[in-house]
Every structure is written in C-alpha cells, then in structure tokens.
Scaffold this motif. Structure first.
Motif, mmCIF file in Angstrom:
data_model
loop_
_atom_site.group_PDB
_atom_site.id
_atom_site.type_symbol
_atom_site.label_atom_id
_atom_site.label_comp_id
_atom_site.label_asym_id
_atom_site.label_seq_id
_atom_site.Cartn_x
_atom_site.Cartn_y
_atom_site.Cartn_z
ATOM 1 N N PHE A 1 0.827 -1.206 0.000
ATOM 2 C CA PHE A 1 0.000 0.000 0.000
ATOM 3 C C PHE A 1 0.862 1.258 0.000
ATOM 4 C CE2 PHE A 1 -2.616 3.283 2.082
ATOM 5 C CZ PHE A 1 -3.702 3.278 1.215
ATOM 6 N N LEU A 2 1.924 1.235 0.766
ATOM 7 C CA LEU A 2 2.817 2.395 0.796
ATOM 8 C C LEU A 2 3.483 2.607 -0.563
ATOM 9 C CD1 LEU A 2 4.388 1.868 4.335
ATOM 10 C CD2 LEU A 2 2.697 3.580 3.669
ATOM 11 N N GLN A 3 3.782 1.532 -1.258
ATOM 12 C CA GLN A 3 4.319 1.655 -2.616
ATOM 13 C C GLN A 3 3.251 2.213 -3.563
ATOM 14 O OE1 GLN A 3 5.489 -2.447 -3.232
ATOM 15 N NE2 GLN A 3 7.654 -2.000 -2.861
ATOM 16 N N LEU A 4 2.030 1.714 -3.414
ATOM 17 C CA LEU A 4 0.941 2.129 -4.298
ATOM 18 C C LEU A 4 0.677 3.623 -4.210
ATOM 19 C CD1 LEU A 4 -1.457 1.330 -6.183
ATOM 20 C CD2 LEU A 4 -2.817 1.011 -4.094
ATOM 21 N N ILE A 5 0.566 4.157 -3.009
ATOM 22 C CA ILE A 5 0.241 5.575 -2.864
ATOM 23 C C ILE A 5 1.431 6.463 -3.204
ATOM 24 C CG2 ILE A 5 -1.534 5.086 -1.153
ATOM 25 C CD1 ILE A 5 0.424 6.029 1.016
ATOM 26 N N ASP A 6 2.608 5.854 -3.319
ATOM 27 C CA ASP A 6 3.796 6.589 -3.743
ATOM 28 C C ASP A 6 3.972 6.514 -5.252
ATOM 29 O OD1 ASP A 6 5.903 8.250 -2.965
ATOM 30 O OD2 ASP A 6 7.342 6.585 -2.960
ATOM 31 N N GLY A 7 2.983 5.917 -5.923
ATOM 32 C CA GLY A 7 3.023 5.829 -7.377
ATOM 33 C C GLY A 7 3.920 4.737 -7.921
ATOM 34 N N LYS A 8 4.260 3.764 -7.083
ATOM 35 C CA LYS A 8 5.161 2.692 -7.502
ATOM 36 C C LYS A 8 4.386 1.381 -7.639
ATOM 37 C CE LYS A 8 8.992 4.785 -4.907
ATOM 38 N NZ LYS A 8 9.919 4.605 -3.755
ATOM 39 N N PRO A 9 4.918 0.420 -8.383
ATOM 40 C CA PRO A 9 4.273 -0.894 -8.464
ATOM 41 C C PRO A 9 4.317 -1.600 -7.108
ATOM 42 C CG PRO A 9 5.894 -0.597 -10.220
ATOM 43 C CD PRO A 9 6.105 0.521 -9.255
ATOM 44 N N MET A 10 3.300 -2.380 -6.819
ATOM 45 C CA MET A 10 3.302 -3.184 -5.596
ATOM 46 C C MET A 10 4.158 -4.428 -5.840
ATOM 47 S SD MET A 10 -0.655 -2.914 -4.219
ATOM 48 C CE MET A 10 -1.384 -3.646 -5.687
ATOM 49 N N THR A 11 5.209 -4.581 -5.072
ATOM 50 C CA THR A 11 6.174 -5.659 -5.328
ATOM 51 C C THR A 11 5.961 -6.886 -4.448
ATOM 52 O OG1 THR A 11 7.741 -4.663 -3.766
ATOM 53 C CG2 THR A 11 7.936 -4.023 -6.097
ATOM 54 N N GLY A 12 5.174 -6.742 -3.390
ATOM 55 C CA GLY A 12 4.958 -7.876 -2.490
ATOM 56 C C GLY A 12 3.880 -8.797 -2.988
ATOM 57 N N SER A 13 4.036 -10.083 -2.720
ATOM 58 C CA SER A 13 3.021 -11.068 -3.092
ATOM 59 C C SER A 13 2.851 -12.045 -1.934
ATOM 60 C CB SER A 13 3.428 -11.819 -4.361
ATOM 61 O OG SER A 13 2.408 -12.723 -4.740
ATOM 62 N N PHE A 14 1.669 -12.037 -1.338
ATOM 63 C CA PHE A 14 1.386 -12.930 -0.224
ATOM 64 C C PHE A 14 1.325 -14.376 -0.712
ATOM 65 C CE2 PHE A 14 -1.888 -14.792 2.776
ATOM 66 C CZ PHE A 14 -0.988 -14.947 3.810
ATOM 67 N N ASP A 15 1.931 -15.284 0.042
ATOM 68 C CA ASP A 15 2.021 -16.689 -0.385
ATOM 69 C C ASP A 15 1.054 -17.613 0.344
ATOM 70 O OD1 ASP A 15 3.148 -16.729 2.145
ATOM 71 O OD2 ASP A 15 4.937 -17.852 1.571
ATOM 72 N N GLY A 16 0.097 -17.024 1.108
ATOM 73 C CA GLY A 16 -0.858 -17.861 1.831
ATOM 74 C C GLY A 16 -0.313 -18.435 3.126
ATOM 75 N N HIS A 17 0.781 -17.855 3.640
ATOM 76 C CA HIS A 17 1.454 -18.385 4.828
ATOM 77 C C HIS A 17 0.495 -18.447 6.028
ATOM 78 C CE1 HIS A 17 5.018 -17.981 7.860
ATOM 79 N NE2 HIS A 17 4.544 -19.213 7.798
ATOM 80 N N ALA A 18 0.452 -19.608 6.659
ATOM 81 C CA ALA A 18 -0.336 -19.815 7.879
ATOM 82 C C ALA A 18 0.441 -20.706 8.819
ATOM 83 C CB ALA A 18 -1.677 -20.471 7.547
ATOM 84 N N ASN A 19 0.384 -20.386 10.100
ATOM 85 C CA ASN A 19 0.822 -21.379 11.088
ATOM 86 C C ASN A 19 -0.168 -21.400 12.240
ATOM 87 O OD1 ASN A 19 1.718 -19.159 12.668
ATOM 88 N ND2 ASN A 19 3.781 -19.329 11.854
ATOM 89 N N CYS A 20 -0.440 -22.586 12.730
ATOM 90 C CA CYS A 20 -1.490 -22.776 13.724
ATOM 91 C C CYS A 20 -1.029 -23.768 14.781
ATOM 92 C CB CYS A 20 -2.762 -23.305 13.076
ATOM 93 S SG CYS A 20 -3.410 -22.307 11.723
ATOM 94 N N PHE A 21 -1.202 -23.387 16.041
ATOM 95 C CA PHE A 21 -1.047 -24.352 17.116
ATOM 96 C C PHE A 21 -2.300 -25.226 17.163
ATOM 97 C CE2 PHE A 21 1.764 -20.959 18.731
ATOM 98 C CZ PHE A 21 2.905 -21.710 18.983
#
Length: 416
Positions: A309-329
């Motif tokens: 989001f910080l990249q987006l509002i700065d006019g830059k491409p969003m470079t992060g991609s969430f990989d679905g990471h989960a961990n659960c006890f």
C-alpha cells in the motif's frame, strides 16, 4: 477500514505511524466496541479461560488520529467510492479495506436453530455460544458427544479437531471417558485438508478412540430425534452436539455486489486487491483467498499489504506477493499441542520452527512447548499483533527446518 477486528486493527496501527496526519484521514467502522480474542473461545467451555480473558474494548486498541465509527454497514457503492451506513450516513473514501471477517450462520441449516439450540446443540465459534457450552458441558458425563463441521471454509479449520482432543482429555480427567462416545463428523474425506497433516491428525483421533464420520454433508438437524441428517440420508444421533455452522462473510458484501456465494470478497491472492475495483482491498477472513481463515493469515497478509500500500500511494508498483502463509497451534489435550506451518503451495511438514534444529517448536509433533506457545499467544495478540508492533517471524513461509517425508509430495495440491 471496514471492520476493527484482528486484521483491521493491525492495519490502522501500522498505517497511522506511516501516513502523515495532515495528509491522511483514517476511519474504522465496526458494529460494536467489543474486541474478542477468538482463539480463546476454544478454552472457555473447559474452564481454561474465563470470559474476561478474551475481551477488551475495541477503542482502547485503536491509535490516536484514527476515527472510530460504531455503526452497521448497509452497502458499499464502489463506483462512487462511498460506504453507506444503516443510520443514513455516507462515508466517502479514496481507498477502502474490507476486513469484516466471517461469521457462523446456524440459520442456514434447517433445524439447527430449533428447540435444541443451546440446550443440546451448541457452537463455540461465538462468545455467547462458548459461554453457553461452558455452562452445559460440566453436566455431561455419559452419552454421545458429536463434534460436527457443516461446510468448509471455516475460521481456524483446526479448531474442531482441537475441541475433540480437548474433550477427550477433559473427560478422561473426570474419569468418565469410557461412558462417552466421541464422534468427529466432517464434510472432508479425511481429518484435515492436507495429506501429511491429515495422516498425523487422523492417527491421533484413532489413538484416542474418536470415531470419524467423513464425507458428511448435512441437510438438516432433526430436533425430535436429536440427530443430524446428511443429503444422502445418513443419520448420526447425538446427546450433545457441538457444531460449527456454515461460515459466511458479511451480508453487506452481497448487497454491494462485491462477494461470492458465501459473501467473501474476490481478490488477487498475492496483493489482496479486489479483482473488480483497484482502490479496494480485502484482508483477513473477509477475502476469498485459498488460505486458512486464521489469525496468522491475517497477520502475515497484513505485513505484505502494508508494504504494498505504501508503494501504491507513492506511485510505484506493488512488489509484495502474499504466499498464503499460515501457522497454527493445535491443542491435543493432556498439556500438549502441535504446530503446523504451510502456505498456498506447500502442505504442513514435520520439522522445527522457527529455526532449524534449534526450534524451539516442533512441527507436526505433540510437545509441551507447543501447548505453552498456544497459551502465550494470547499475550502476543493483545500486546504485539493488534498494536502493529513487529514480530520476529517472516511474513512469507520458509522451508528452513522442515523435513519432507521420502517419496511424499509436499505441494498443497498433492491431495487432488
């Protein structure tokens, strides 16, 4: 920000520090001022937690410089960049984040809200349900206890298994386990969605003499016969039914034309951005990403979203991609627990977490440390996660410390 739960509170705390007050207004909309530690609902029926341990006032967790609006949401008019509230107010926005979660809907299953509701039919995915079950459970010392899942996806998909394990442990401590038949009823073909974890968890159910009824798609609850009935007319009687009703997203999502048939917002699974509107995002349980609806997913995805989001509002491409990471006890009873760590592409594997060899937590292994880790997470939730403070865990899943069994596919898709 629609929704001041786990994901919403983390986001506004993180962004308020990064966005100048003179340039950015941040507003949170929620129906009430009650913030709940939902993983604690599992412990209420067994007396491990008291009611005051799982709740705080929402406004105490919202930072200064963020406006909090308590109101029901009527709809989002995305083409006009406006949120309409049920009291008639309209809130314009430049960017909208939907984090209104998912809610159990017993009204969607015929008979579930019948005369046995909160008498011999209970849920524990709500504060009220968990408290009601806490009053009813001590009187149950013989008969058939059925733990049932209506349909996937649900919040914290391991919680029904945890309840079954804790019930077994609790009944043994009371000396009445041999008088109770424990049954685990699931719409899945196995105990869990991923093969390696399903094998481990299935073996644990068998070891505890918990009968598994797989592939059960409920059609109705028969209150007169005290049974649940599937679409193929299988019937499972109960003396005490602990059910996880159908989970659905918020109704306003449907009214706004933003959701699927279960009211989950359609988003890109990497950026969490709406597939229909470039200035709309959905986080946590509110989105339709193919990941667990769990607090850890909210946490890790928020880390990716904020940077993007910080990249987006700065006019830059969003470079992060969430990989679905989960961990659960996974509480397994008798003061022990497991830990699972996985993402979109890799299923839970044995090993050590978060560091190889050192751990200190074991993956897919029952240990006392994992149980203590689950209990300690309540403090972390209130004091680190919600305030948006950094947690020394990577947002994206790492294979470090994980061991793939020989000749066993590790991809999450291997089940198909």
């Amino acid at each position: 920000m629609l929704g001041g739960g786990t994901a919403g509170t983390m986001v506004v705390n993180k962004l308020r520090r990064r966005l100048p007050v003179s340039e950015w207004e941040i507003t949170v909309v929620d129906r009430d001022d009650e913030q709940r530690y939902q993983p604690g609902y599992l412990f209420l029926p067994f007396g491990t937690y008291s009611a005051d341990m799982v709740g705080r006032k929402r406004h105490t967790l919202i930072p200064d410089g963020v406006e909090m609006v308590l109101a029901e949401i009527d709809r989002v008019e995305a083409e006009a960049d406006t949120v309409h509230l049920e009291d008639g107010r309209a809130l314009p926005y430049d960017y909208l984040v939907i984090a209104t979660g998912t809610t159990p809907r017993p009204d969607q299953t015929p008979g579930m809200l019948g005369e046995q509701w909160r008498r011999s039919v209970f849920d524990f995915y709500t504060f009220e349900g968990a408290r009601a079950l806490a009053h009813a459970l001590p009187a149950f010392d013989h008969g058939r206890l059925v733990v049932h899942i209506t349909e996937m996806p649900i919040k914290c998909p391991v919680a029904p298994l945890e309840f079954a394990f804790l019930a077994d442990s609790w009944l043994r401590k009371r000396g009445v386990r041999d008088r109770v038949e424990l049954v685990y009823v699931t719409p899945l073909s196995e105990a869990f969605t991923q093969p390696i974890a399903a094998q481990h968890l299935g073996a644990m159910l068998e070891e505890r003499k918990i009968l598994v009824e797989p592939d059960f798609m409920i059609e109705r609850v028969d209150n007169d016969r005290k049974s649940i009935v599937s679409f193929d007319e299988r019937e499972i009687p109960f003396d005490l039914l602990v059910t996880i009703p159908l989970n659905m997203g918020a109704d306003f999502v449907a009214r706004s034309g933003l959701g699927d048939e279960l009211n989950y917002v359609s988003v890109d699974k990497g950026t969490l951005r709406s597939t229909a509107h470039a200035n709309v995002f959905a986080l946590g349980d509110a989105s339709n990403i193919p990941a667990s609806k769990a607090g850890s997913v909210a946490h890790f995805s928020v880390e990716v979203f904020v940077k993007n989001f910080l990249q987006l509002i700065d006019g830059k491409p969003m470079t992060g991609s969430f990989d679905g990471h989960a961990n659960c006890f996974v509480e397994s009873g008798h003061g022990k627990g497991l830990l699972i760590d996985f993402n979109y592409d890799t299923q839970p594997l044995p090993g050590r977490y978060p560091l190889p060899v050192v751990g200190p937590l074991g993956l897919l292994k029952e240990t006392r440390a994992n149980h203590l880790g689950k209990l300690a997470f309540r403090w972390v939730y209130w004091n680190v996660l919600l305030p948006g403070r950094p947690l020394p865990l990577p947002a994206l899943m790492s294979m470090a410390g994980k061991v793939a069994p020989v000749d066993t596919p590790t991809t999450a898709a291997s089940k198909e």
